[in-house]
Write an enzyme that holds these catalytic residues in place. Structure first.
Site, short mmCIF file in Angstrom:
data_model
loop_
_atom_site.label_atom_id
_atom_site.label_comp_id
_atom_site.label_asym_id
_atom_site.label_seq_id
_atom_site.Cartn_x
_atom_site.Cartn_y
_atom_site.Cartn_z
CG ASP A 74 33.97 52.90 56.70
OD1 ASP A 74 33.11 53.39 56.10
OD2 ASP A 74 33.77 52.97 57.95
CD GLU A 136 28.24 53.89 59.08
OE1 GLU A 136 27.25 54.13 59.68
OE2 GLU A 136 29.04 52.73 59.20
ZN LIG Z 1 26.86 50.66 57.55
#
Ligand SMILES: [Zn+2]
Length: 387
Positions: A74, A136
């Site tokens: 992401d 994340e």
């Molecule tokens: Zn990162």
């Protein structure tokens, strides 16, 4: 299908606008398809809602002692940022690769995927494993599922390299984090009758003052040895947003704020979270003595375990040997490394191409030189696994 170069893989990955709020499945589909075209099986770990997935894969013999390359799929949004290039197309200019995620961290992802494909063709004696996560950038919470899946399904790796941008320096520690959204629900009366009302703002201030007191206490005590390299070398509590109230003469019915805690290695983020919740419960008790139905409601929205510097860590030794970096580095940003270390019991360090200063920025870039240094590192990883 012939194997793609790391740069060609980067082009493909950046073209997927895998912003954390959106699905990453098109990206995962592509990676899984590409690996399959190279004869490499991979496994998805779907998100609970089914709109995202982690992906892991292994090449080489199914024995213990391998190396995990860990990256997230992401990226942060580009909304409101003034880009001079298309963020979803890699543009090479003046020795830099521009594009959302080039630095954080599709550059490393591309190198890791290319290394996996090359590893499948080389006589490895220990396996190379890929861990590609989602979410994340929105709190590092989801990766726990990936870590558990890999521990359950694959032989135990000796080292995890989390390729967050570190300029290929070996980063052995970062603080952990806990975040709460707090909603104080008070009781409205005219402020002249203050003793019969519950001001959500003034009750919120009690928890904020508790945070101030903890900061002063933490700053005053001697830092624990695992925290000594951090700036500052102690756990900090912070309120970065607050809103509430409707008029100067009404006790506020609502107040909302965000409490974040950055916890040094050697201290337990869960213990800090529990302490904050206990204080919130104590404040709620006082509020309810004045009016039932009032409360401080606290919802945890992120938790990141700290990455703790290891004594004689295998991952640190490997990364130091491959990069020649012998400096002491700890960083102030959180990563998924803590989960690999804490939940998976893996020896873990951070080491990846690019400078965190370019992450999340408009015109995010990764230098071609760092990308090449990352590829040299991957060659070292493969040679290590052949030995
Ligand atoms: Zn990162």
């Amino acid at each position: 299908m012939t194997a793609l170069s790391p740069r060609e893989i980067l082009d493909r990955l950046v073209a997927f606008p895998s912003v954390s709020r959106d699905t990453n499945l098109p990206l995962v589909d592509w990676v899984q398809g590409y690996l399959a075209s190279q004869g490499i099986a991979s496994t998805r770990v779907p998100s609970p809602c089914g709109t995202k997935a982690h992906l892991y894969a292994q090449v080489g013999p199914a024995v213990d002692g391998g190396i995990i390359l860990s990256g997230h799929s992401d990226v942060v949004p580009v909304d409101g940022q003034a880009w001079t290039t298309d963020p979803w197309t890699v543009v090479e200019r003046d020795g830099r690769l521009y594009g959302r995620g080039c630095c954080d961290m599709k550059g490393f992802d591309a190198l890791a995927i290319a290394a996996l494909v090359e590893g499948a063709r080389r006589p490895l004696n220990r396996p190379l494993q890929l861990a590609l996560s989602y979410d994340e950038e929105v709190g590092c919470m989801a990766v726990a599922d990936l870590v558990h899946a890999m521990v359950g399904a694959l032989p135990k790796a000796a080292a995890v390299i989390v390729g967050e941008p570190s300029m290929m320096k070996v980063v052995t520690g970062h603080k952990g984090g806990v975040g709460f959204r707090v909603h104080a629900q008070g009781y409205e009366v005219h402020s002249s009758l203050l003793h019969t009302g519950v001001s959500a703002i003034m009750e919120s201030a009690r928890l904020i003052q508790w945070a101030n007191e903890r900061n002063a206490e933490n700053a005053a005590k001697a830092p624990n040895p695992l925290a000594a390299d951090f700036v500052p070398p102690f756990t900090t509590l912070h309120v970065g947003m607050i809103e509430g109230g409707t008029a100067h003469n009404i006790t506020a019915r609502d107040c909302r704020f965000v409490l974040e805690m950055r916890v040094v290695p050697g201290e337990d983020p869960e213990a800090w979270a529990a302490a904050a919740l206990a204080e919130g419960a104590r404040i709620t008790e006082g509020m309810q003595r004045i009016h039932p139905g009032t409360q401080l409601q606290m919802d945890r929205f992120f938790r990141v375990p700290p990455l703790t510097p290891e004594e004689n860590g295998a991952a640190e030794a490997l990364a130091r040997r491959l990069t020649g970096d012998n400096g002491n580095h700890v960083v102030s940003y959180g990563t998924e490394g803590g989960q690999f270390q804490v939940l998976g019991g893996y020896s873990t360090v951070i080491c990846g191409p690019g400078d965190i200063a370019q992450a999340h920025q408009p015109d995010e870039w990764l230098s071609v030189e760092q990308f090449q240094a990352g590829w040299a590192f991957m060659q070292g990883v493969l040679e290590t696994l052949e030995a």
